[in-house]
Design a protein around this motif. Structure first.
Motif, PDB file in Angstrom:
ATOM      1  N   GLY A 110       0.819  -1.196   0.000  1.00  0.00           N
ATOM      2  CA  GLY A 110       0.000   0.000   0.000  1.00  0.00           C
ATOM      3  C   GLY A 110       0.853   1.246   0.000  1.00  0.00           C
ATOM      4  N   THR A 111       0.261   2.319  -0.448  1.00  0.00           N
ATOM      5  CA  THR A 111       0.913   3.621  -0.483  1.00  0.00           C
ATOM      6  C   THR A 111      -0.083   4.657  -0.009  1.00  0.00           C
ATOM      7  OG1 THR A 111       0.195   4.124  -2.720  1.00  0.00           O
ATOM      8  CG2 THR A 111       2.289   2.916  -2.500  1.00  0.00           C
ATOM      9  N   GLU A 112       0.333   5.898   0.004  1.00  0.00           N
ATOM     10  CA  GLU A 112      -0.590   6.967   0.385  1.00  0.00           C
ATOM     11  C   GLU A 112      -1.779   7.032  -0.558  1.00  0.00           C
ATOM     12  OE1 GLU A 112       1.196  10.743   1.383  1.00  0.00           O
ATOM     13  OE2 GLU A 112       3.043   9.687   1.885  1.00  0.00           O
ATOM     14  N   ALA A 113      -1.612   6.550  -1.791  1.00  0.00           N
ATOM     15  CA  ALA A 113      -2.715   6.511  -2.748  1.00  0.00           C
ATOM     16  C   ALA A 113      -3.577   5.261  -2.554  1.00  0.00           C
ATOM     17  CB  ALA A 113      -2.175   6.554  -4.173  1.00  0.00           C
ATOM     18  N   GLY A 114      -3.052   4.260  -1.854  1.00  0.00           N
ATOM     19  CA  GLY A 114      -3.793   3.054  -1.536  1.00  0.00           C
ATOM     20  C   GLY A 114      -3.763   2.030  -2.642  1.00  0.00           C
ATOM     21  N   PRO A 115      -4.474   0.942  -2.467  1.00  0.00           N
ATOM     22  CA  PRO A 115      -5.092   0.547  -1.203  1.00  0.00           C
ATOM     23  C   PRO A 115      -4.063  -0.063  -0.248  1.00  0.00           C
ATOM     24  CG  PRO A 115      -5.502  -1.158  -2.825  1.00  0.00           C
ATOM     25  CD  PRO A 115      -4.736  -0.061  -3.529  1.00  0.00           C
ATOM     26  N   LEU A 116      -4.400  -0.043   1.044  1.00  0.00           N
ATOM     27  CA  LEU A 116      -3.586  -0.721   2.042  1.00  0.00           C
ATOM     28  C   LEU A 116      -4.074  -2.155   2.153  1.00  0.00           C
ATOM     29  CD1 LEU A 116      -3.300   1.885   4.936  1.00  0.00           C
ATOM     30  CD2 LEU A 116      -1.660   1.389   3.125  1.00  0.00           C
ATOM     31  N   ARG A 117      -3.157  -3.087   2.104  1.00  0.00           N
ATOM     32  CA  ARG A 117      -3.491  -4.515   2.229  1.00  0.00           C
ATOM     33  C   ARG A 117      -2.777  -5.068   3.451  1.00  0.00           C
ATOM     34  NH1 ARG A 117      -5.362  -6.029  -2.949  1.00  0.00           N
ATOM     35  NH2 ARG A 117      -4.758  -4.506  -4.517  1.00  0.00           N
ATOM     36  N   GLY A 118      -3.484  -5.889   4.204  1.00  0.00           N
ATOM     37  CA  GLY A 118      -2.839  -6.459   5.384  1.00  0.00           C
ATOM     38  C   GLY A 118      -3.713  -7.454   6.098  1.00  0.00           C
ATOM     39  N   ARG A 119      -3.270  -7.790   7.289  1.00  0.00           N
ATOM     40  CA  ARG A 119      -4.031  -8.717   8.122  1.00  0.00           C
ATOM     41  C   ARG A 119      -3.784  -8.365   9.578  1.00  0.00           C
ATOM     42  NH1 ARG A 119      -1.127 -13.972   8.999  1.00  0.00           N
ATOM     43  NH2 ARG A 119       1.055 -13.424   8.777  1.00  0.00           N
ATOM     44  N   TYR A 120      -4.622  -8.930  10.444  1.00  0.00           N
ATOM     45  CA  TYR A 120      -4.554  -8.584  11.857  1.00  0.00           C
ATOM     46  C   TYR A 120      -4.949  -9.768  12.723  1.00  0.00           C
ATOM     47  CZ  TYR A 120      -9.582  -8.277  11.293  1.00  0.00           C
ATOM     48  OH  TYR A 120     -10.892  -8.580  11.003  1.00  0.00           O
ATOM     49  N   GLN A 121      -4.506  -9.711  13.955  1.00  0.00           N
ATOM     50  CA  GLN A 121      -4.967 -10.625  15.003  1.00  0.00           C
ATOM     51  C   GLN A 121      -5.035  -9.805  16.280  1.00  0.00           C
ATOM     52  OE1 GLN A 121      -3.264 -14.583  15.533  1.00  0.00           O
ATOM     53  NE2 GLN A 121      -3.109 -14.109  17.703  1.00  0.00           N
ATOM     54  N   LEU A 122      -6.233  -9.649  16.816  1.00  0.00           N
ATOM     55  CA  LEU A 122      -6.443  -8.844  18.018  1.00  0.00           C
ATOM     56  C   LEU A 122      -6.939  -9.727  19.155  1.00  0.00           C
ATOM     57  CD1 LEU A 122      -8.311  -5.805  16.408  1.00  0.00           C
ATOM     58  CD2 LEU A 122      -5.862  -6.040  16.885  1.00  0.00           C
ATOM     59  N   THR A 123      -6.384  -9.546  20.327  1.00  0.00           N
ATOM     60  CA  THR A 123      -6.834 -10.240  21.522  1.00  0.00           C
ATOM     61  C   THR A 123      -7.709  -9.278  22.307  1.00  0.00           C
ATOM     62  OG1 THR A 123      -4.794 -11.518  21.582  1.00  0.00           O
ATOM     63  CG2 THR A 123      -6.120 -11.480  23.599  1.00  0.00           C
ATOM     64  N   MET A 124      -8.926  -9.710  22.607  1.00  0.00           N
ATOM     65  CA  MET A 124      -9.872  -8.862  23.309  1.00  0.00           C
ATOM     66  C   MET A 124      -9.803  -9.146  24.812  1.00  0.00           C
ATOM     67  SD  MET A 124     -10.724  -7.303  20.680  1.00  0.00           S
ATOM     68  CE  MET A 124     -11.916  -6.147  21.331  1.00  0.00           C
ATOM     69  N   PRO A 125     -10.352  -8.260  25.655  1.00  0.00           N
ATOM     70  CA  PRO A 125     -10.258  -8.445  27.106  1.00  0.00           C
ATOM     71  C   PRO A 125     -10.826  -9.771  27.624  1.00  0.00           C
ATOM     72  CG  PRO A 125     -10.985  -6.220  26.611  1.00  0.00           C
ATOM     73  CD  PRO A 125     -10.964  -6.982  25.308  1.00  0.00           C
ATOM     74  N   ASP A 126     -11.806 -10.340  26.925  1.00  0.00           N
ATOM     75  CA  ASP A 126     -12.378 -11.616  27.362  1.00  0.00           C
ATOM     76  C   ASP A 126     -11.554 -12.819  26.897  1.00  0.00           C
ATOM     77  OD1 ASP A 126     -12.951 -11.775  24.655  1.00  0.00           O
ATOM     78  OD2 ASP A 126     -15.126 -11.954  24.911  1.00  0.00           O
ATOM     79  N   GLY A 127     -10.422 -12.572  26.221  1.00  0.00           N
ATOM     80  CA  GLY A 127      -9.566 -13.650  25.739  1.00  0.00           C
ATOM     81  C   GLY A 127      -9.862 -14.101  24.322  1.00  0.00           C
TER      82      GLY A 127
END
Length: 146
Positions: A110-127
């Motif tokens: 990705g660049t400032e012109a886009g698009p941004l490509r990616g992935r994520y893994q988030l841990t929430m407070p409940d686990g």
């Protein structure tokens, strides 16, 4: 043999505990943003709400405390209190927004012109964990931080 089957079954259950399957959101976009200390940031919004509103729920917002042009090719840690960290907030439909306690987000391209490509893994407070990927067109906005 029954003992082996029981151990495998218990292991399989515990491996899934606290994990949610990858979520497919119907819309994604990225914008320039401000970090908590008024420095440059990049935010990716993922939602199923109609339109591109940041007030429609459900909404997942992932922010990295660097400008859009400098986030690609890196993995950012969520939940750490440092300038090169990231944050994640989930706002469920009809619920209260909750911040992620850990995890990561990475931008593959990705660049400032886009698009941004990616992935994520988030841990929430409940686990539980939220995992997924995104292709987020960049909305050109003027953001004044500081």
């Amino acid at each position: 043999m029954r003992l082996v089957a029981l151990i495998i079954a218990v292991g399989a259950c515990s491996a899934e505990a606290g994990s949610a399957p990858g979520t497919e959101w119907s819309r994604a976009w990225a914008t320039s943003d401000c970090a908590p200390w008024d420095g440059a940031a990049t935010s990716v919004f993922l939602t199923d709400a109609p339109g591109d509103s940041t007030t429609g729920y459900p909404l997942l917002r992932i922010s990295v405390y660097h400008a859009i042009g400098s986030v690609s090719g890196a993995r950012w840690q969520v939940g750490e209190s440092r300038a090169d960290a990231a944050a994640g907030v989930l706002c469920p439909a009809g619920g209260i927004c909750v911040g992620a306690t850990g995890g990561w987000v990475e931008f593959n391209a990705g660049t400032e012109a886009g698009p941004l490509r990616g992935r994520y893994q988030l841990t929430m407070p409940d686990g539980s964990r939220l995992t997924g990927g995104f292709v987020a067109p960049v909305k050109q906005t003027v953001v004044l931080c500081g």
